[in-house]
Motif scaffolding. Structure first.
Motif, PDB file in Angstrom:
ATOM      1  N   LYS A 314       1.769  28.252  33.277  1.00 19.83           N
ATOM      2  CA  LYS A 314       1.849  29.602  32.448  1.00 19.83           C
ATOM      3  C   LYS A 314       1.159  30.831  33.352  1.00 19.83           C
ATOM      4  CE  LYS A 314       1.641  27.688  27.938  1.00 19.83           C
ATOM      5  NZ  LYS A 314       0.668  27.463  26.710  1.00 19.83           N
ATOM      6  N   ALA A 315       0.035  30.501  34.047  1.00 25.77           N
ATOM      7  CA  ALA A 315      -0.492  31.556  35.088  1.00 25.77           C
ATOM      8  C   ALA A 315       0.664  31.977  35.770  1.00 25.77           C
ATOM      9  CB  ALA A 315      -1.567  30.994  35.919  1.00 25.77           C
ATOM     10  N   LYS A 316       1.500  31.352  36.659  1.00 25.14           N
ATOM     11  CA  LYS A 316       2.595  31.700  37.435  1.00 25.14           C
ATOM     12  C   LYS A 316       3.422  32.462  36.785  1.00 25.14           C
ATOM     13  CE  LYS A 316       5.316  29.862  41.385  1.00 25.14           C
ATOM     14  NZ  LYS A 316       5.854  28.689  42.061  1.00 25.14           N
ATOM     15  N   SER A 317       3.956  31.909  35.785  1.00 26.01           N
ATOM     16  CA  SER A 317       4.687  32.930  34.961  1.00 26.01           C
ATOM     17  C   SER A 317       4.472  34.279  34.316  1.00 26.01           C
ATOM     18  CB  SER A 317       5.328  31.997  33.564  1.00 26.01           C
ATOM     19  OG  SER A 317       6.019  30.744  33.929  1.00 26.01           O
ATOM     20  N   ALA A 318       3.264  34.173  34.201  1.00 23.98           N
ATOM     21  CA  ALA A 318       2.533  35.604  33.662  1.00 23.98           C
ATOM     22  C   ALA A 318       2.679  36.383  34.858  1.00 23.98           C
ATOM     23  CB  ALA A 318       1.270  35.371  33.221  1.00 23.98           C
ATOM     24  N   LEU A 319       2.172  35.710  36.078  1.00 21.68           N
ATOM     25  CA  LEU A 319       2.158  36.591  37.393  1.00 21.68           C
ATOM     26  C   LEU A 319       3.287  37.228  37.935  1.00 21.68           C
ATOM     27  CD1 LEU A 319       0.282  37.710  39.049  1.00 21.68           C
ATOM     28  CD2 LEU A 319       0.044  35.753  40.570  1.00 21.68           C
ATOM     29  N   PHE A 320       4.490  36.374  37.847  1.00 15.08           N
ATOM     30  CA  PHE A 320       5.895  37.126  37.956  1.00 15.08           C
ATOM     31  C   PHE A 320       6.312  38.141  36.831  1.00 15.08           C
ATOM     32  CE2 PHE A 320       7.124  33.049  40.123  1.00 15.08           C
ATOM     33  CZ  PHE A 320       7.794  33.505  41.274  1.00 15.08           C
ATOM     34  N   ALA A 321       5.875  38.036  35.746  1.00 13.25           N
ATOM     35  CA  ALA A 321       6.040  39.224  34.786  1.00 13.25           C
ATOM     36  C   ALA A 321       5.176  40.474  35.285  1.00 13.25           C
ATOM     37  CB  ALA A 321       5.711  38.776  33.452  1.00 13.25           C
ATOM     38  N   ILE A 322       3.929  40.288  35.480  1.00 11.54           N
ATOM     39  CA  ILE A 322       3.112  41.143  36.163  1.00 11.54           C
ATOM     40  C   ILE A 322       3.440  41.753  37.210  1.00 11.54           C
ATOM     41  CG2 ILE A 322       0.666  41.920  36.824  1.00 11.54           C
ATOM     42  CD1 ILE A 322      -0.386  39.464  35.205  1.00 11.54           C
ATOM     43  N   THR A 323       3.977  41.082  38.220  1.00 14.16           N
ATOM     44  CA  THR A 323       4.514  41.642  39.604  1.00 14.16           C
ATOM     45  C   THR A 323       5.688  42.687  39.183  1.00 14.16           C
ATOM     46  OG1 THR A 323       3.747  39.829  40.627  1.00 14.16           O
ATOM     47  CG2 THR A 323       5.437  40.931  41.731  1.00 14.16           C
ATOM     48  N   GLU A 324       6.528  42.222  38.208  1.00 19.59           N
ATOM     49  CA  GLU A 324       7.893  43.040  37.885  1.00 19.59           C
ATOM     50  C   GLU A 324       7.197  44.012  37.281  1.00 19.59           C
ATOM     51  OE1 GLU A 324      12.118  42.643  35.526  1.00 19.59           O
ATOM     52  OE2 GLU A 324      10.926  40.691  35.844  1.00 19.59           O
ATOM     53  N   LYS A 325       6.588  43.997  36.102  1.00 19.95           N
ATOM     54  CA  LYS A 325       6.088  45.073  35.308  1.00 19.95           C
ATOM     55  C   LYS A 325       5.509  46.413  36.119  1.00 19.95           C
ATOM     56  CE  LYS A 325       3.533  46.559  31.137  1.00 19.95           C
ATOM     57  NZ  LYS A 325       2.694  46.077  30.206  1.00 19.95           N
ATOM     58  N   TYR A 326       4.681  45.978  36.886  1.00 22.80           N
ATOM     59  CA  TYR A 326       3.881  46.954  37.841  1.00 22.80           C
ATOM     60  C   TYR A 326       4.610  47.143  39.181  1.00 22.80           C
ATOM     61  CZ  TYR A 326       0.385  46.784  33.966  1.00 22.80           C
ATOM     62  OH  TYR A 326      -0.110  46.748  32.758  1.00 22.80           O
ATOM     63  N   ASN A 327       5.707  46.650  39.410  1.00 24.50           N
ATOM     64  CA  ASN A 327       6.251  47.083  40.813  1.00 24.50           C
ATOM     65  C   ASN A 327       5.238  46.561  42.013  1.00 24.50           C
ATOM     66  OD1 ASN A 327       8.305  47.513  42.602  1.00 24.50           O
ATOM     67  ND2 ASN A 327       7.765  49.746  42.777  1.00 24.50           N
ATOM     68  N   LEU A 328       4.809  45.460  41.723  1.00 25.61           N
ATOM     69  CA  LEU A 328       3.930  44.781  42.772  1.00 25.61           C
ATOM     70  C   LEU A 328       4.714  43.920  43.922  1.00 25.61           C
ATOM     71  CD1 LEU A 328       0.866  43.740  40.585  1.00 25.61           C
ATOM     72  CD2 LEU A 328       1.338  46.024  41.630  1.00 25.61           C
ATOM     73  N   CYS A 329       4.049  43.719  44.946  1.00 26.34           N
ATOM     74  CA  CYS A 329       4.598  42.781  45.790  1.00 26.34           C
ATOM     75  C   CYS A 329       4.299  41.093  45.664  1.00 26.34           C
ATOM     76  CB  CYS A 329       3.913  43.353  47.381  1.00 26.34           C
ATOM     77  SG  CYS A 329       4.527  42.277  48.772  1.00 26.34           S
ATOM     78  N   GLN A 330       5.420  40.628  45.877  1.00 29.52           N
ATOM     79  CA  GLN A 330       5.265  38.903  45.520  1.00 29.52           C
ATOM     80  C   GLN A 330       4.145  38.515  46.764  1.00 29.52           C
ATOM     81  OE1 GLN A 330       9.070  37.369  45.449  1.00 29.52           O
ATOM     82  NE2 GLN A 330       9.090  37.680  43.102  1.00 29.52           N
ATOM     83  N   LYS A 331       4.240  38.938  47.902  1.00 30.95           N
ATOM     84  CA  LYS A 331       3.416  38.460  49.002  1.00 30.95           C
ATOM     85  C   LYS A 331       2.152  38.529  48.446  1.00 30.95           C
ATOM     86  CE  LYS A 331       2.326  38.477  54.168  1.00 30.95           C
ATOM     87  NZ  LYS A 331       2.649  39.316  55.091  1.00 30.95           N
ATOM     88  N   LEU A 332       1.576  39.708  48.069  1.00 39.16           N
ATOM     89  CA  LEU A 332       0.391  40.406  47.928  1.00 39.16           C
ATOM     90  C   LEU A 332      -0.209  39.529  46.580  1.00 39.16           C
ATOM     91  CD1 LEU A 332       0.207  43.914  49.418  1.00 39.16           C
ATOM     92  CD2 LEU A 332      -0.280  41.554  50.232  1.00 39.16           C
ATOM     93  N   THR A 333       0.708  39.212  45.539  1.00 34.48           N
ATOM     94  CA  THR A 333       0.208  38.452  44.487  1.00 34.48           C
ATOM     95  C   THR A 333       0.482  36.865  44.510  1.00 34.48           C
ATOM     96  OG1 THR A 333       2.472  38.456  43.455  1.00 34.48           O
ATOM     97  CG2 THR A 333       1.086  40.054  42.918  1.00 34.48           C
TER      98      THR A 333
END
Length: 459
Positions: A314-333
């Motif tokens: 659940k944490a990983k799924s939420a972090l993917f959604a956060i990364t997409e919503k805020y246009n973050l870098c997958q390496k830095l998340t």
């Protein structure tokens, strides 16, 4: 069921006092369901100091009914009830003495709001009714008159029930009046339950709590418990003698109360919820290049989380959604383990923070936006939402990002006055579960309003 009462007397020698006024509110633990108030002709003189105190004089009582004329109504309204009063020993003695004079055995269990207040609201400057309710922001009118004092005692008792997180009052009540519950069938329990939001407590015959739950419709949820044929439900159906409940007015407080009280009371059939539910958390740190990184880690009581999760997936799924919503870098998340650029940069969905093509200052603005949206760390605020009645509001207090507790109020004065605010708040544990419940709720649902507080308001 409770009969909350106040009695005014003539004064005089012990056991020779007469009743001059009586007020009784029949209270089901949530609302007043019946009431009776009357002046009473005591057939004896009132002491002068009592006249000065209450304003009730002999002339006022000349045409009032005598006690034997109201005795039947007193018996009816107190039937099946526990007597509750501020200094219950005195009021119960006076009432019992009057019935003794009529040859009637008036035998009731009692609860004293003086004793309860000392246990549940310690260190108050005074426990006299007038001073205590004023300290708690409870309105009181007609002080030293039965109706005014009894009504204030009702409001005080409501607050005491709310502060009784260990459910000692309810459990004592069940033990004191078991005959009401021994033969109660499941359908009767369902019929008496409200179709409202709150927390419910299932008791055995001795008052022990065996299960705690919450629901937006308590009646519907109990129907599910009592019609289910799973193993746990069948055991509950055999053991349950009665169900008590507390209305909360909104789901957020119901969630918080359920979580806190399961941990406090440890009911036998709530095993899964006794321990902390949220095992993983999202944290942040700055790397050597100055970029704010996000990472999933095991929850730890010494570390302040941004938010928490029940499991890693659940944490990983939420972090993917956060990364997409805020246009973050997958390496830095932490979602793409690589020494070079992340996958999103390859498909042009990353601005290049992973290979320092985007300045840390620019990237961190978006990360900070996420942090501001999802954390109330160091914030001082009140979360205001619906209460249990139309004219009531609930309030949750957050100090320095820590959940302090909740309460209910009718007057804005009660939350605008720091001392009164502290008095009406029922203290609760600031654990990871409570933090997650509040954060998740505020992200998904709307409350009436959030009031920021100045630091000196809550200190």
């Amino acid at each position: 069921m409770y009969a909350i009462l106040d009695i005014e007397t003539t004064g005089g020698k012990y056991n020779e006092e007469g009743i001059t006024e009586i007020a009784i509110y029949k209270f089901d633990g949530h609302k007043i369901v019946d009431q009776f108030c009357s002046l009473v002709n005591p057939e004896r003189k009132i002491q002068p100091f009592v006249v000065n105190l209450t304003g009730i004089n002999n002339e006022m009582l000349r045409n009032a009914p005598k006690f034997y004329e109201i005795a039947k109504r007193v018996i009816e309204i107190t039937e099946g009830c526990i007597i509750v009063a501020h200094n219950a020993k005195f009021d119960n003695r006076i009432l019992t003495t009057e019935f003794d004079r009529l040859g009637y055995d008036f035998d009731k269990s009692t609860l004293c709001t003086v004793e309860l207040s000392k246990d549940l609201i310690p260190d108050m400057p005074s426990y006299s009714l007038g001073k205590l309710v004023r300290s708690l922001g409870i309105p009181i009118t007609d002080r030293h008159r039965a109706q005014g004092d009894a009504k204030a005692t009702v409001e005080l008792f409501k607050m005491l029930l709310q502060k009784d997180v260990n459910k000692e009052i309810i459990q004592a009540s069940v033990r004191k009046d078991p005959k009401r519950h021994l033969d109660t069938k499941l359908l009767d329990i369902i019929a008496s339950a409200p179709s409202e939001t709150g927390v419910y407590y299932m008791h055995k015959e001795d008052g022990t709590i065996i299960y705690i739950g919450k629901s937006k419709n308590i009646k519907k949820r109990l129907t599910q418990h009592f019609t289910s044929d799973n193993r746990k439900s069948k055991k509950i159906q055999l053991e349950v003698a009665t169900v008590t409940f507390e209305l909360t007015g909104n789901e957020l407080i119901a969630l918080l109360k359920e979580s806190e009280e399961i941990k406090t009371n440890k009911p036998i059939y709530n095993r899964a919820l006794r321990k902390t539910l949220f095992q993983y958390q999202l944290a942040s740190f700055k790397d050597d290049e100055g970029y704010i990184n996000l990472k999933i880690e095991k929850a730890h009581k010494e570390k302040k989380p941004i938010t928490t999760f029940t499991n890693y997936q659940k944490a990983k799924s939420a972090l993917f959604a956060i990364t997409e919503k805020y246009n973050l870098c997958q390496k830095l998340t932490g979602l793409h383990k690589t020494s070079g650029n992340c996958f999103n940069y390859t498909v042009q969905n990353c601005e290049g923070a992973c290979i320092q093509r985007e300045a840390s200052e620019d990237y961190n603005v978006r990360v900070q936006l996420f942090l501001d949206d999802n954390s109330y760390e160091k914030q001082h605020m009140l979360i205001v939402d619906r209460g249990r009645d139309v004219d009531e509001r609930s309030v949750i207090l957050i100090e320095n990002g820590n959940y302090k507790g909740f309460g209910f109020y009718n007057l804005n004065y009660q939350i605008n006055n720091p001392e009164v605010l502290k008095s009406i708040i029922t203290p609760m544990s600031n654990n990871r579960d409570a933090q997650h419940i509040i954060q998740s709720y505020l992200k998904k649902r709307r409350v009436l309003k959030i009031i920021p507080l100045a630091t000196d308001t809550v200190n």
